[in-house]
Design an enzyme around this catalytic site. Structure first.
Site, PDB file in Angstrom:
ATOM      1  N   LYS A  71       4.375   8.871   9.050  1.00 50.64           N
ATOM      2  CA  LYS A  71       4.241   8.537  10.048  1.00 50.64           C
ATOM      3  C   LYS A  71       4.926   8.319  12.000  1.00 50.64           C
ATOM      4  CE  LYS A  71       1.620   4.381   8.410  1.00 50.64           C
ATOM      5  NZ  LYS A  71       0.955   3.847   6.961  1.00 50.64           N
ATOM      6  N   TYR A  97       0.917  -0.700   0.102  1.00 52.78           N
ATOM      7  CA  TYR A  97       0.043  -0.010  -0.075  1.00 52.78           C
ATOM      8  C   TYR A  97       0.380   1.432  -0.224  1.00 52.78           C
ATOM      9  CZ  TYR A  97      -3.813   3.902   2.027  1.00 52.78           C
ATOM     10  OH  TYR A  97      -4.537   4.649   1.562  1.00 52.78           O
ATOM     11  N   ASP A 116       9.623   2.829  -0.075  1.00 50.37           N
ATOM     12  CA  ASP A 116       8.248   3.340   0.862  1.00 50.37           C
ATOM     13  C   ASP A 116       8.510   2.894   1.845  1.00 50.37           C
ATOM     14  OD1 ASP A 116       6.016   4.432   1.920  1.00 50.37           O
ATOM     15  OD2 ASP A 116       3.796   3.748   0.767  1.00 50.37           O
TER      16      ASP A 116
HETATM   17  C1  LIG Z   1       0.689   4.200   5.717  1.00 54.13           C
HETATM   18  C2  LIG Z   1       1.180   4.340   4.773  1.00 54.13           C
HETATM   19  C3  LIG Z   1       0.598   5.129   3.328  1.00 54.13           C
HETATM   20  C4  LIG Z   1      -0.334   6.482   3.663  1.00 54.13           C
HETATM   21  O1  LIG Z   1       0.113   7.404   5.120  1.00 54.13           O
HETATM   22  P1  LIG Z   1      -1.302   8.155   4.720  1.00 54.13           P
HETATM   23  O2  LIG Z   1      -0.077   9.345   5.985  1.00 54.13           O
HETATM   24  O3  LIG Z   1      -1.813   7.192   5.467  1.00 54.13           O
HETATM   25  O4  LIG Z   1      -1.724   8.317   4.015  1.00 54.13           O
HETATM   26  C5  LIG Z   1       1.792   4.850   2.530  1.00 54.13           C
HETATM   27  N1  LIG Z   1       3.154   4.356   2.740  1.00 54.13           N
HETATM   28  C6  LIG Z   1       2.817   2.763   3.372  1.00 54.13           C
HETATM   29  C7  LIG Z   1       3.617   1.610   3.372  1.00 54.13           C
HETATM   30  C8  LIG Z   1       1.606   2.869   4.047  1.00 54.13           C
HETATM   31  O5  LIG Z   1       2.360   1.963   5.780  1.00 54.13           O
END
Ligand SMILES: *Cc1c(COP(=O)(O)O)cnc(C)c1O
Length: 434
Positions: free
Chosen positions: A274, A146, A241
């Site tokens: 995060k 994601y 990511d």
């Molecule tokens: C949480 C997450 C996102 C999205 O971040 P948001 O702050 O919720 O938009 C993107 N990539 C990864 C790997 C994530 O865990």
């Protein structure tokens, strides 16, 4: 006996009238597991209390950011001080520079960073930058990873390698995802075929190195190695990511974990979120100078944000990074997460429940399977009904894990050995009842 009214239920009913599904992010709705979401009243350390005053040991930690636990005094102080100086200016501040310098010190694969407000925004901007910097359109992502909800990333695998992905959300026209290629995680052969077919048109390959949005699945070292080699060979950017992994699995983030096995390893671009906000809306993306200089106002790739580098959020992030940089922080956190995972394995084994688990730093995952899955289809072999029983069994006993089997878990520095032991004891009771 009269029953006390359930305030969680009352709030959920009220919320459903005015907020779609009663929640502002879908997984909070408990749709996968059934039941009533807990409305959080307050949180402190490793715990939160719901609207009924019930206490839970929190293994979600806002889905990762709360690595110090809730209400860490140094972070609270930094935020309070920052608020008194002003909420938002729309003009640069010293603190943004300080935060970016700190990020670069800890994650040296990047030379420059742009701050944004959410992981979605960071991943979306990283893709635009990768396309702008390479002059190419196509991108590779992996099933089960994601990267936020930008249109081009809400895609599942199409019917074959030569075809492109299908949107996983209504409202995303096929033309918008026509450049997105979705591959199976950890499948080297498929990866190689995709590069042979599309490599020269690829702007980037985006990957969650330790995938946390299909529970917890590590990209194998040979797979990451091959991703690196192919991106270099074909001139595509390797984008890690690390929104979830960054400052969560190690102080140097997941890329430092892979660099242990692959000396000198670096991604070309990194997406963060995060933990770097410590619970405030803050995210980032960064790369080498030559790539980042394509970004406005230096270059032709447009990207902007009213609240980007927000002074309160940067204060929160800086204080958080300061705490996790202290000597021994990650050793202690890893030991605790390891103790939880080992304890859960032992409890499941004692009750004869098929179970496996893995962890890195303060992130963990477990499966009601006998072997750790390597990709999304394997994760989804988990018995959902059994997972839901486990989830509700733990919840009823004051242990809060993610309300879906495809989500990772998080331990914070505030979790004590007693909290871990109590969790394992509760889990054993629940395993017995499965
Ligand atoms: C949480 C997450 C996102 C999205 O971040 P948001 O702050 O919720 O938009 C993107 N990539 C990864 C790997 C994530 O865990």
């Amino acid at each position: 006996m009269t029953q006390t009214p359930d305030r969680n239920l009352a709030l959920f009913e009220r919320a459903k009238h005015v907020i779609p599904g009663g929640v502002n992010s879908p997984v909070r709705a408990f749709k996968a597991v059934g039941g009533t979401p807990r409305f959080v009243q307050r949180a402190q350390g490793a715990y939160f209390w719901d609207a009924n005053g019930q206490r839970y040991i929190d293994y979600i930690g806002s889905w990762g950011p709360m690595i110090l636990g809730h209400g860490h005094p140094a972070v609270v102080k930094a935020v309070q001080d920052a608020v008194l100086e002003g909420f938002s200016f729309g003009a640069p501040t010293e603190r943004e520079v300080e935060l970016v310098e700190e990020i670069l010190r800890l994650v040296p694969s990047m030379d420059m960073v742009r701050l944004v407000s959410s992981g979605t925004e960071a991943a979306m901007s990283a893709i635009r930058l990768a396309r702008g910097a390479t002059g190419r359109s196509k991108l590779i992502k992996f099933e089960g990873c994601y990267h936020g909800h930008a249109d081009a990333l809400l895609v599942k695998a199409g019917s074959g390698l030569a075809t492109f992905g299908n949107a996983t959300s209504a409202g995303v026209p096929p033309e918008v995802v026509q450049h997105t290629i979705v591959l199976e995680y950890n499948n080297i052969e498929q990866l190689e075929q995709a590069f042979v077919l599309h490599g020269k048109e690829l702007a980037c390959l985006m990957i969650e190195p330790i995938a946390g949005n299909m529970n917890f699945v590590r990209a194998s070292v040979p797979f990451v190695k091959r991703c690196r080699e192919l991106c270099t060979q074909y001139g595509a950017l390797l984008v890690f990511d690390e929104v979830m992994n960054g400052f969560r699995v190690a102080l140097g983030s997941a890329q430092s974990v892979y660099a242990r096995a692959l000396p000198g390893f670096e991604p070309d671009m990194t997406v963060m979120g995060k933990v770097i906000g410590g619970g405030m809306p803050l995210a980032a993306f960064g790369a080498k100078r030559a790539v980042m200089e394509h970004l406005a106002p230096l270059g032709a790739v447009y990207q902007a944000g009213t609240l980007s580098g927000n002074p309160v959020a940067t204060a929160c992030g800086l204080a958080t990074l300061h705490e996790i940089s202290k000597p021994g922080f990650f050793e202690a956190l890893s030991r605790k997460t390891g103790a939880l995972v080992d304890g859960l394995k032992g409890a499941a084994a004692a009750e004869g429940v098929p179970f496996c688990a893995d962890s890195e730093g303060g992130m963990f995952g477990f499966f009601l399977l006998s072997e750790l899955p390597q990709n999304y289809p394997q994760v989804m072999k988990t018995d959902g009904k059994r997972f839901n029983q486990l989830f509700h069994g733990l919840l009823d006993r004051g242990v809060y894990i993610a309300p879906a089997l495809y989500e990772a878990g998080f331990v914070s520095a505030a979790h004590s050995d007693e909290d871990i032991a109590a969790t394992v004891a509760v889990a054993r009771e629940v395993f017995k009842s499965l």
